[in-house]
Structure formats: structure tokens, C-alpha cells
Motif scaffolding. Structure first.
Motif, PDB file in Angstrom:
ATOM      1  N   ARG A 119       0.838  -1.192   0.000  1.00 45.64           N
ATOM      2  CA  ARG A 119       0.000   0.000   0.000  1.00 45.64           C
ATOM      3  C   ARG A 119       0.882   1.254   0.000  1.00 45.64           C
ATOM      4  N   PRO A 120       0.325   2.387  -0.441  1.00 46.98           N
ATOM      5  CA  PRO A 120       1.126   3.618  -0.456  1.00 46.98           C
ATOM      6  C   PRO A 120       1.642   4.038   0.910  1.00 46.98           C
ATOM      7  N   THR A 121       0.914   3.700   1.970  1.00 47.40           N
ATOM      8  CA  THR A 121       1.392   4.012   3.313  1.00 47.40           C
ATOM      9  C   THR A 121       1.350   2.751   4.163  1.00 47.40           C
ATOM     10  N   THR A 122       2.258   2.679   5.128  1.00 44.30           N
ATOM     11  CA  THR A 122       2.267   1.559   6.070  1.00 44.30           C
ATOM     12  C   THR A 122       2.677   2.094   7.431  1.00 44.30           C
ATOM     13  N   ALA A 123       2.340   1.357   8.474  1.00 47.22           N
ATOM     14  CA  ALA A 123       2.576   1.824   9.837  1.00 47.22           C
ATOM     15  C   ALA A 123       3.881   1.283  10.386  1.00 47.22           C
ATOM     16  N   ARG A 124       4.619   2.141  11.070  1.00 49.68           N
ATOM     17  CA  ARG A 124       5.777   1.705  11.833  1.00 49.68           C
ATOM     18  C   ARG A 124       5.311   1.038  13.127  1.00 49.68           C
ATOM     19  N   PRO A 125       6.218   0.338  13.808  1.00 50.47           N
ATOM     20  CA  PRO A 125       5.838  -0.278  15.084  1.00 50.47           C
ATOM     21  C   PRO A 125       5.328   0.725  16.109  1.00 50.47           C
ATOM     22  N   ASN A 126       5.797   1.989  16.032  1.00 54.10           N
ATOM     23  CA  ASN A 126       5.349   2.984  16.998  1.00 54.10           C
ATOM     24  C   ASN A 126       4.049   3.676  16.584  1.00 54.10           C
ATOM     25  N   GLY A 127       3.460   3.229  15.478  1.00 57.35           N
ATOM     26  CA  GLY A 127       2.167   3.772  15.067  1.00 57.35           C
ATOM     27  C   GLY A 127       2.246   4.892  14.055  1.00 57.35           C
ATOM     28  N   THR A 128       3.423   5.478  13.825  1.00 58.71           N
ATOM     29  CA  THR A 128       3.536   6.528  12.812  1.00 58.71           C
ATOM     30  C   THR A 128       3.503   5.906  11.423  1.00 58.71           C
ATOM     31  N   LEU A 129       3.192   6.735  10.442  1.00 61.59           N
ATOM     32  CA  LEU A 129       3.048   6.252   9.073  1.00 61.59           C
ATOM     33  C   LEU A 129       4.244   6.648   8.223  1.00 61.59           C
ATOM     34  N   ILE A 130       4.554   5.796   7.272  1.00 61.19           N
ATOM     35  CA  ILE A 130       5.633   6.072   6.320  1.00 61.19           C
ATOM     36  C   ILE A 130       5.099   5.847   4.920  1.00 61.19           C
ATOM     37  N   HIS A 131       5.430   6.774   4.037  1.00 58.00           N
ATOM     38  CA  HIS A 131       5.014   6.632   2.648  1.00 58.00           C
ATOM     39  C   HIS A 131       5.958   5.683   1.924  1.00 58.00           C
ATOM     40  N   LEU A 132       5.394   4.860   1.052  1.00 61.92           N
ATOM     41  CA  LEU A 132       6.173   3.859   0.324  1.00 61.92           C
ATOM     42  C   LEU A 132       7.332   4.498  -0.428  1.00 61.92           C
ATOM     43  N   ALA A 133       7.118   5.683  -1.009  1.00 57.48           N
ATOM     44  CA  ALA A 133       8.171   6.337  -1.787  1.00 57.48           C
ATOM     45  C   ALA A 133       9.387   6.655  -0.929  1.00 57.48           C
ATOM     46  N   GLN A 134       9.160   6.996   0.334  1.00 50.12           N
ATOM     47  CA  GLN A 134      10.304   7.309   1.208  1.00 50.12           C
ATOM     48  C   GLN A 134      11.178   6.085   1.437  1.00 50.12           C
ATOM     49  N   ARG A 135      10.538   4.959   1.703  1.00 46.89           N
ATOM     50  CA  ARG A 135      11.315   3.756   1.995  1.00 46.89           C
ATOM     51  C   ARG A 135      12.072   3.271   0.761  1.00 46.89           C
ATOM     52  N   VAL A 136      11.427   3.310  -0.400  1.00 48.19           N
ATOM     53  CA  VAL A 136      12.096   2.886  -1.628  1.00 48.19           C
ATOM     54  C   VAL A 136      13.254   3.837  -1.943  1.00 48.19           C
ATOM     55  N   SER A 137      13.049   5.123  -1.668  1.00 49.28           N
ATOM     56  CA  SER A 137      14.110   6.107  -1.899  1.00 49.28           C
ATOM     57  C   SER A 137      15.324   5.800  -1.014  1.00 49.28           C
ATOM     58  N   GLU A 138      15.081   5.408   0.226  1.00 47.27           N
ATOM     59  CA  GLU A 138      16.187   5.069   1.117  1.00 47.27           C
ATOM     60  C   GLU A 138      16.958   3.863   0.592  1.00 47.27           C
ATOM     61  N   LEU A 139      16.249   2.847   0.138  1.00 42.42           N
ATOM     62  CA  LEU A 139      16.917   1.674  -0.415  1.00 42.42           C
ATOM     63  C   LEU A 139      17.692   2.036  -1.680  1.00 42.42           C
ATOM     64  N   HIS A 140      17.141   2.938  -2.479  1.00 37.89           N
ATOM     65  CA  HIS A 140      17.848   3.384  -3.685  1.00 37.89           C
ATOM     66  C   HIS A 140      19.150   4.062  -3.313  1.00 37.89           C
ATOM     67  N   GLY A 141      19.111   4.887  -2.279  1.00 42.33           N
ATOM     68  CA  GLY A 141      20.321   5.576  -1.838  1.00 42.33           C
ATOM     69  C   GLY A 141      21.385   4.627  -1.308  1.00 42.33           C
ATOM     70  N   GLN A 142      20.957   3.475  -0.819  1.00 41.54           N
ATOM     71  CA  GLN A 142      21.884   2.468  -0.310  1.00 41.54           C
ATOM     72  C   GLN A 142      22.340   1.494  -1.401  1.00 41.54           C
ATOM     73  N   GLY A 143      21.869   1.713  -2.640  1.00 41.08           N
ATOM     74  CA  GLY A 143      22.227   0.814  -3.728  1.00 41.08           C
ATOM     75  C   GLY A 143      21.516  -0.528  -3.645  1.00 41.08           C
ATOM     76  N   ARG A 144      20.371  -0.567  -2.958  1.00 35.10           N
ATOM     77  CA  ARG A 144      19.650  -1.823  -2.764  1.00 35.10           C
ATOM     78  C   ARG A 144      18.203  -1.708  -3.257  1.00 35.10           C
ATOM     79  N   ILE A 145      17.972  -0.990  -4.323  1.00 32.73           N
ATOM     80  CA  ILE A 145      16.600  -0.715  -4.712  1.00 32.73           C
ATOM     81  C   ILE A 145      15.819  -1.980  -5.048  1.00 32.73           C
ATOM     82  N   LEU A 146      16.492  -3.005  -5.565  1.00 31.62           N
ATOM     83  CA  LEU A 146      15.781  -4.243  -5.909  1.00 31.62           C
ATOM     84  C   LEU A 146      15.276  -4.971  -4.666  1.00 31.62           C
TER      85      LEU A 146
END
Length: 644
Positions: free
Chosen positions: A534-561
């Protein structure tokens, strides 16, 4: 939140055994051979239109005709001929899926822009040409050859048996109405043991006995022998032998199961996860939505007779959709029987119907005239979508407003909406199907933004508004929020519209829709398709994260796949997956000026342009949250989908 609108063409046909096989990863069609011409057609040409129609007719015809079909489309000089065939030793569900995948592959990878082409999979082939070839056993030198299990000690008796068995089967197949023959023959090996060789031969149903014999004999002559198993496939005929029995597949009957109801639960999602920017966006959205609620509850006037006549006159100025009588649509749906209902939404239900005079099944949206917003979106649907013509847009067939009713009639989408398949607990949507859907949505958006006479802003692109036909071809639907603008204008100031999680963060603040805001939504959909989340998902602490942010982080780490849907289990084209993920991020960046146009995005997705050298930021870092094995509430959790 934007009004809940009835789910356009909600799930309509049964998802029987054939559909289950088509959506699973148990079988992956494999391209064995291809033949393409040097003669080309241009994108958007009449020949391409005829070819696209032909390939899908071949698919549907072969599935409905036991695994073989040939036909032609158009008239000279844009006439195109085609043929499709299943190899009968493949399981029928595999054959059916092979036929479903073939049309898209032929046009996008197999023989793109070629006027003549043939693509052979392990279970089927599809062939087309601008010249008539029916009944001709040609392409002898092209196809798939596979042998295994050589046995030098028994080569002489084995080869002799193979020759006798196959030549007998050739004569039998040439005289068979199905052009198929299978059988077996025994022989003695070098140790005096009795062995059995099983064989099968097949010709295209369109071949005469002579052409069938010619094709099979030529294929037999190319088989070197000295093998216990062999598969020699050609465009029009096939020979195989093995030491084990060879089963001939039987097409399954059409399932009569009922339609699946759409997921109707809602979730309030935000466009970003953390940081003051996203908090301000959430506050802005919440205030605007709360301020709008009282107005909605008090403003639901009944439409006047004068308004009806004015709307009818405006509709009649357009071309395309037909006006139906209320009695016709009532008869088509069994007087809007509960049994025919496919879904329920904020503005009324959708029904499945059958129009006897047209001989087609349709989906009928019944909009409440007491709803001001519902009436507004009804008018928008007819005014906008009725003038559009594209293979990746849901087609409106007609309309009716009479007897206190507002009714819209659409082509039926048997597989329902994309989100239902992405998050199905029973089946995994295979990657080539997902990639074809991505290209289909992009093609639809390119048409809306750049190729039609005006620029069409869709304003609500999301997976629940992407409908799937019987072969999982994507068709963008629900134009209730769409607006027309001139190409040199490109934006439209309006009230807040769309679905949270897919809406451009800038649009939620300014209220200004644009092609860039549509591209943002497209980017979110790309990430959703590739990641299966889904476009958003919940962290363990209840806050929300947008899918684009997480994929962007993996891209920055060279692990986008690593962001790819884990349920695919690595069964995807690495380059295609990378491009879908990167283009999704590019489209979803927060600076509108840094986003690509839809044409730029499609060129990268089609491997016609390089990836961007630098990726614009999509927001603040997501933090150390790992990509989970499933959404925090599972794949069947609440979605950002609205019933439309």
C-alpha cells in the motif's frame, strides 16, 4: 476525504480455475524463438491499431476454440493476418496463460514495430503478417529444438522406432480433423529388455492434409535422433517423443462462478510519514476536509426537470455513447436485482447486465440523483470519457437519466480492479503481467496528457481505478473527477480532489491539479505494483511512512531491488524491475519541476531512454524500518481505495 464514489466496473466475472492459473507464479511462459521482419509500422498508425486488435482477438479466439485460431483485421493497405496455437502436450491452464501473455510481448518486446512477426513460447505461438499466410507450412527453419537422454548402445533400434512411430503418426494426424495424433511403439534394447517410445505430432488446424504432412516431414528430417526425448516445435506443426506417456491437454469448460465483491474498507492515509512538512500537510488536509463536511450534509438538492433537460442537451452534443431507455437497463439487470449487484458505494450500486440487442455484458453504474456530488461526477464521466478513444481506457457505452435515475453503462471488466489482484491472499500477480499493466497505464496517461485534442487531468489515479480485462490488460477508469484544460495551460485550480496517499502533497495545499500531480499519482502506482504494498504503512510505533520514502532510502543504499514484492520470489526481469522502481521515485519526487513528463517516464520504462543520472528527493529519510514481509495489517488490510 473526497466523496466515496461507486467502484467503476467493480469485479464482474468469476475468477475460476483459468484465472487462478493466469495470476499465479506456478508457470512462467518462456520465449523459445522469434522471427521478425525488416518492414516497420509507426506508432499510432492504422496498422498498429489493427494489429493490436488482431493479437487480442487471436488470444481470445484460441482460448475459446480449444487452442487454435486464425483471423484477419482491417482492409488493404492496413490489413493484418494472424494465427495462434497451443501445443497440446502443455497443460491447458499453462496454454491459456501463454496465450494471454503473448499479445503484449509480441508488440513490446518480441517484434516491436514490425509488420510481420512470430513469437514462440514453450506452450504456444502467435504469428502475424501483412501478407496472407493461412494454410502455408513455412518457417521450417525457425522454431525450437530440444533433445535429451542420448543412449549410444541403443541408438539404432531407438532411431528406427522413432522413425516408424513418427511417420505413422504423421499420416494419422494429416487425416485427423484435429490434426493431432499420439501413440506408442515398443522395441528391444541392447540388453534384450522391452522398451516403449511414446510420440505425439500436431499441425495447425488451418493446414490441409498435404501441408500438414509437408510441415511434419520437414521437421522430422531435421531431427538428428540418438535421443530418448525430443521436442521439435515449428510455427504450424510439432513433433515430440519420450519414454513416458504424453498427455494431450483438454480445454476446461468456462467457469460459472459468481463475481467477487470488491474490498470496500477505507483507511485514512497521509502522503508522507515524518517531519514537519508532512505534519503540516496532514493538518491542512484535515482542516479542509472537516470544513467541507457540513456543506455536504446539508447540500443534496433534488435535481430539477430543467437541469435534466439542460444536461441531456449537452450530452447529445457529444458523439459516441448511446442513450438507453430506463426499461432497457432494468431488463438487462433483472430490474436491478441484488443478485446482479457487483458493489456498493457512496453514490449507489454497480450492476452486471446483459444487453440483448448488442449481445454484450456490461457494468451499469446507478447514481443517486439526490447527491449533488454524484450528479456532478455523472456529468463529468459522460462529458469527458465519452469523447476519448484508447485501448487502455475503460469505454463508456451509454447513459440514461430518466424516471428519477442517473445511469452509466460501461464495458465489463471481468478481472475487476488491479488492487484486488495485487493484494490477493490466494494468488500472486506474475511480473510480466504487472509490467504490461505498468506500460498500459502509462500509455493511457500519455494519451490523456499529450495526444488528445485537450489535456485531460484525471486527478484520481490509483490501483483501484485501474481495471483489468479478461487477459489482465490495464484500462484506466473513473473519470468522475477529471477536468479538461488547454495544452498550453496545463493546470486547473479546483477543490481538493483525489485519494490520500496518491495525491501530490503540493496539490493538497494549493488545490491546483496539473499534469505533474497526475504524474505523481502514477509514480505511487508504479511503486505499489513493483513492491506489492500500500502507499502508506505503519511503523511499530504507530507513525506512518510513505512507500516512496522507503524505496528512496533503499535506492540511496544501492539496494533498490530489495524493495521488490517478496512474493515474486525473485521471478522478474531485473532491468524492468529497476526501471519501474526508479521511474516511480522520479515521478513521486516532491518538487514538481523535477518530475518527468509522462512521455519521459514511458521512454525510460520501455528501455528507450536511460535512467536519470540523479534522483530528486522524495521527502525525509524513512529511518531504519525494514521492508516487512507483509503490510502491518496484512495484504487484506484497509486500503486507500474509495468505492467510486
Amino acid at each position: 476525504m473526497a466523496p466515496r464514489r461507486l467502484l467503476l466496473l467493480a469485479v464482474a466475472a468469476s475468477l475460476g480455475a483459468a484465472a487462478s492459473a493466469a495470476a499465479s507464479v506456478d508457470y512462467t511462459p518462456y520465449v523459445r524463438a522469434s522471427v521478425c521482419s525488416d518492414s516497420n509500422y509507426t506508432d499510432g498508425s492504422p496498422y498498429e491499431v489493427q494489429l493490436d486488435n488482431l493479437l487480442h482477438d487471436l488470444r481470445d479466439g484460441a482460448i475459446g476454440n480449444g487452442g487454435f485460431f486464425q483471423t484477419d483485421k482491417g482492409h488493404w493497405p492496413t490489413q493484418v493476418y494472424g494465427q495462434a496455437m497451443c501445443y497440446v502436450d502443455c497443460d491447458w491452464s499453462m496454454c491459456e496463460f501463454c496465450l494471454q501473455v503473448a499479445p503484449s510481448y509480441v508488440m513490446t518486446k518480441g517484434c516491436p514495430n514490425n509488420k510481420r512477426g512470430a513469437v514462440m513460447y514453450d506452450c504456444c505461438y502467435q504469428r502475424y503478417s501483412d501478407e496472407q499466410f493461412f494454410g502455408h507450412a513455412d518457417f521450417f527453419e525457425h522454431g525450437m529444438n530440444a533433445q535429451g537422454g542420448s543412449n549410444g548402445d541403443d541408438a539404432v533400434p531407438m532411431n528406427k522406432t522413432m522413425w516408424e512411430l513418427v511417420t505413422g503418426l504423421i499420416a494419422e494426424a494429416a487425416g485427423s480433423p484435429r490434426r493431432i495424433a499420439n501413440g506408442s511403439q515398443t522395441y528391444m534394447d541392447s540388453r534384450g529388455n522391452s522398451q516403449v517410445m511414446y510420440g505425439l505430432v500436431q499441425c495447425a488446424l488451418g493446414f490441409s492434409p498435404r501441408e500438414c504432412t509437408n510441415c511434419l516431414n520437414t521437421t522430422l528430417a531435421s531431427m538428428p535422433g540418438n535421443a530418448t526425448t525430443a521436442k521439435f516445435r515449428r510455427y504450424g506443426c510439432y513433433i515430440t517423443h519420450a519414454p513416458d506417456p504424453i498427455d494431450v491437454s483438454t480445454p476446461r469448460p468456462q467457469s460459472a462462478g459468481g463475481p467477487r465483491r470488491p474490498n470496500r474498507r477505507l483507511v485514512v492515509a497521509v502522503c508522507a510519514a515524518s517531519g514537519s512538512v508532512f505534519l503540516l500537510i496532514c493538518i491542512s488536509i484535515s482542516v479542509r476536509l472537516l470544513l467541507r463536511r457540513p456543506e455536504r450534509r446539508t447540500n443534496s438538492p433534488r435535481v430539477s426537470i430543467e437541469d435534466d433537460k439542460a444536461m441531456e442537451d449537452e450530452f447529445r452534443e457529444g458523439t459516441g455513447p448511446r442513450r438507453f431507455r430506463y426499461s432497457e437497463l432494468a431488463a438487462a439487470t433483472g430490474n436491478f436485482s441484488e443478485v446482479k449487484k457487483l458493489g456498493e458505494g457512496g453514490f449507489g450500486p454497480v450492476y452486471r447486465g446483459f444487453l440483448k440487442d448488442l449481445g454484450i455484458e456490461v457494468a451499469i453504474k446507478r447514481v443517486s440523483k439526490d447527491s449533488k456530488q454524484g450528479r456532478k461526477e455523472y456529468a463529468s464521466e459522460v462529458r469527458v470519457i465519452s469523447r476519448l478513444r484508447h485501448r487502455n481506457l475503460v469505454q463508456i457505452i451509454g447513459w440514461c437519466h430518466a424516471g428519477g435515475e442517473l445511469l452509466l453503462v460501461y464495458e465489463l471488466m471481468p478481472k475487476g480492479s488491479l488492487d484486488l489482484h495485487l493484494y490477493s491472499a490466494d494468488n500472486v500477480l506474475w511480473w510480466p503481467v504487472r509490467h504490461r499493466i505498468v506500460l498500459g497505464i502509462g500509455s493511457a496517461l500519455l494519451y490523456l496528457h499529450q495526444e488528445w485534442e485537450q489535456c485531460v487531468l484525471h486527478r484520481d489515479i490509483k490501483t483501484s481505478n485501474v481495471m483489468l480485462d479478461a487477459s489482465f490488460n490495464a484500462k484506466l477508469g473513473d473519470f468522475g473527477l477529471a477536468r479538461l484544460v488547454d495544452h498550453d495551460r496545463g493546470s486547473h485550480t479546483t477543490e481538493l480532489a483525489g485519494t490520500l496517499g496518491y495525491m501530490d502533497p503540493e496539490c493538497t495545499v494549493t488545490g491546483r491539479a496539473s499534469t505533474e500531480s497526475d504524474v505523481y499519482s502514477f509514480g505511487v502506482v508504479l511503486l505499489e505494483i513493483a513492491c506489492g504494498r500500500r502507499p502508506t504503512t505503519a511503523r511499530p510505533n504507530g507513525t506512518l511512512i510513505h512507500l516512496a520514502q522507503r524505496v528512496s532510502e533503499l535506492h540511496g543504499q544501492g539496494r533498490i531491488l530489495d524493495a521488490a514484492d517478496p512474493r515474486l520470489d525473485g521471478n522478474f526481469d531485473l532491468q524492468e524491475m529497476e526501471r519501474v522502481l526508479v521511474v516511480g521515485l522520479w515521478c513521486a519526487c516532491h518538487d514538481q519541476s523535477l518530475r518527468p513528463s509522462i512521455r519521459q517516464a514511458i521512454n525510460v520504462l520501455r528501455l528507450e531512454a536511460p535512467l536519470p543520472e540523479r534522483m530528486p528527493p522524495v521527502g525525509q529519510a524513512a529511518g531504519p524500518l525494514p521492508m516487512p514481509d507483509s503490510d502491518s495489517t496484512g495484504h487484506s488490510s484497509s486500503s486507500t481505495q474509495q468505492l467510486i
